[in-house]
Motif scaffolding. Structure first.
Motif, short mmCIF file in Angstrom:
data_model
loop_
_atom_site.label_atom_id
_atom_site.label_comp_id
_atom_site.label_asym_id
_atom_site.label_seq_id
_atom_site.Cartn_x
_atom_site.Cartn_y
_atom_site.Cartn_z
N THR A 121 43.82 49.35 47.36
CA THR A 121 43.47 48.57 46.09
C THR A 121 41.91 48.03 46.09
N PRO A 122 41.45 47.52 45.06
CA PRO A 122 40.37 46.48 44.84
C PRO A 122 40.53 45.40 45.68
N ASP A 123 41.65 44.78 45.51
CA ASP A 123 41.82 43.73 46.48
C ASP A 123 41.70 43.94 47.97
N GLY A 124 42.26 45.18 48.29
CA GLY A 124 42.30 45.41 49.83
C GLY A 124 40.71 45.60 50.27
N TRP A 125 39.83 46.19 49.13
CA TRP A 125 38.41 46.19 49.64
C TRP A 125 37.93 44.86 49.76
N LEU A 126 38.20 44.00 48.85
CA LEU A 126 37.59 42.54 49.24
C LEU A 126 38.02 41.97 50.36
N HIS A 127 39.40 42.20 50.80
CA HIS A 127 39.75 41.66 52.22
C HIS A 127 39.06 42.11 53.13
N PRO A 130 36.63 43.83 38.19
CA PRO A 130 36.90 44.46 36.98
C PRO A 130 37.74 45.69 36.99
N ARG A 131 38.63 45.87 36.17
CA ARG A 131 39.33 47.36 36.12
C ARG A 131 38.42 48.50 35.62
N VAL A 132 38.28 49.55 36.22
CA VAL A 132 37.63 50.57 35.82
C VAL A 132 38.37 51.80 36.21
N ASP A 133 38.89 52.61 34.98
CA ASP A 133 39.90 53.74 35.23
C ASP A 133 38.82 54.87 35.23
N ILE A 134 39.48 56.00 36.04
CA ILE A 134 38.96 57.18 35.86
C ILE A 134 40.03 58.23 35.11
N ALA A 143 30.99 52.06 41.95
CA ALA A 143 29.40 51.55 41.72
C ALA A 143 29.54 50.74 40.33
N LEU A 144 30.44 51.24 39.14
CA LEU A 144 30.37 50.45 37.96
C LEU A 144 31.37 49.35 38.17
N MET A 145 32.34 49.29 38.90
CA MET A 145 33.19 48.11 39.32
C MET A 145 32.15 46.82 39.56
N LEU A 146 31.18 47.21 40.85
CA LEU A 146 30.39 46.21 41.31
C LEU A 146 29.41 45.88 40.38
N ALA A 147 28.90 46.88 39.59
CA ALA A 147 27.62 46.57 38.41
C ALA A 147 28.45 45.44 37.45
N LEU A 148 29.54 45.69 36.87
CA LEU A 148 30.05 44.94 35.96
C LEU A 148 30.52 43.72 36.62
N ALA A 149 30.87 43.42 37.78
CA ALA A 149 31.25 42.29 38.63
C ALA A 149 29.99 41.41 38.76
N ALA A 150 28.80 42.03 38.58
CA ALA A 150 27.51 41.47 38.86
C ALA A 150 26.98 41.06 37.37
N ARG A 209 37.84 47.42 31.63
CA ARG A 209 36.51 47.27 31.13
C ARG A 209 35.43 48.33 31.13
N GLY A 210 35.83 49.56 32.03
CA GLY A 210 35.15 50.47 32.09
C GLY A 210 35.56 51.74 32.43
N LEU A 211 35.13 53.01 31.94
CA LEU A 211 35.73 54.03 32.18
C LEU A 211 35.06 55.04 32.73
N VAL A 212 35.31 55.79 33.88
CA VAL A 212 34.51 56.99 34.48
C VAL A 212 35.10 58.15 33.76
N LEU A 213 34.59 58.95 33.11
CA LEU A 213 34.90 60.15 32.78
C LEU A 213 34.62 61.28 33.48
#
Length: 313
Positions: free
Chosen positions: A65-71, A200-204, A292-299, A225-229
């Protein structure tokens, strides 16, 4: 000559897996064996480098999960900040290895070698590939050639750069591939100073014949907060999706056109991206475009920065 000091972070995966006795070996349980057991299975490691190891997770990477990435990021940054550590090896399941590798490629400081590896066969398989992969990863992390290459991956004796590596096959030891040699890899680390507590949550959302626009509505309503199509062809947006995408954009949702094919998706090619307010992924596959989009939004990047920077990842 002083041996380099390599820290190993273990997160579970097939490399630490064992056959499930409940199904007569037809399936296996990932993340069962501790890192100490994995190291003990490769006696030659100590001749390459001095080692220390930490078990930071014990999961099947399908459950990353993204929380796992942060860990993982926290432990990896701590390791790289230690002046006694010359390189880092991260043991990881193969299902989401390319996503974790790219996330770390964008968020870790550059310089010291960082190498991810895993296995296609569990640890108790009679021809387990984990020990050879672990040996190769330590050897690569101890090599000056891996310095300033960003995050690398090594599988089946082959190194890859995190930006271009992908798991291309479900079976076989040669499951990973890349269209670029690892020697051409360049570091990134553009988010190395970012310290988010959450992402931030981004869905594909997949594009396919008859894909309903309600997929967009459901993701937005549920907090994306973001969608990757992950669209067909050159990122072709279904006509029926356009009203829902416009509503999503009006609600502040970032929309990024990618393709389920190999890229690139070129800005304003086959779509009026500037007019519609859509972002483009260039040749990033959807899972990495999401990172990439998750990190950009987080920034906190604004729309203009997103439009100019994301295609260059």
């Amino acid at each position: 000559m002083t041996r380099p000091h390599i820290r190993i972070l273990a997160t579970g995966g097939t490399i630490a897996g064992e056959a499930d006795p409940a199904c007569n070996g037809a399936r296996y349980r990932a993340g069962v064996r501790p890192v100490t057991a994995l190291l003990a299975a490769v006696p030659g490691l100590g001749e390459i480098a001095s080692l220390d190891a930490q078990q930071i997770l014990a999961i099947d990477s399908k459950d990353m999960t993204p929380d796992g990435w942060l860990h993982i990021l926290s432990a990896a940054r701590q390791a790289l900040a230690d002046p006694s550590v010359d390189g880092l090896v991260i043991l990881h399941g193969t299902d989401t290895l390319e996503e974790s590798a790219y996330f770390l490629h964008l968020t870790l400081p550059t310089g010291k070698p960082v190498v991810l590896t895993g296995a296609m066969r569990p640890a108790d398989h009679p021809e387990a590939d984990g020990p050879a992969n672990l040996l190769a990863a330590v050897r690569l992390a101890a090599s000056p050639d891996a310095t300033d290459k960003g995050v690398l991956v090594v599988m089946n004796g082959t190194p890859y750069g995190a930006r271009h590596v992908r798991k291309a096959r479900t079976r076989g030891l040669d499951a990973f591939e890349s269209d670029q040699s690892w020697t051409a890899a360049v570091p990134d680390g553009r988010f190395a100073r970012l310290t988010p507590s959450t992402l931030p949550r981004v869905d594909i959302l997949p594009g396919y014949a008859g894909a309903p626009a309600m997929l967009i509505n459901a993701s937005v309503a549920d907090g994306a907060r973001g969608l990757v199509l992950a669209l067909t062809g050159h990122g072709s947006v279904p006509t029926d999706w356009e009203p829902a995408l416009q509503r999503a954009r009006e609600q502040g949702v970032a929309l990024l056109r990618a393709s389920r094919c190999a890229g690139p998706v070129i800005r304003n090619g086959n779509a009026d991206d500037d007019g519609a307010g859509w972002l483009t992924a260039n040749d990033l596959p959807p899972p990495k475009a999401r990172v990439a989009l998750m990190l950009a939004l987080a920034a906190g990047w604004d729309a203009s920065t997103l439009q100019h920077q994301l295609p260059g990842f």
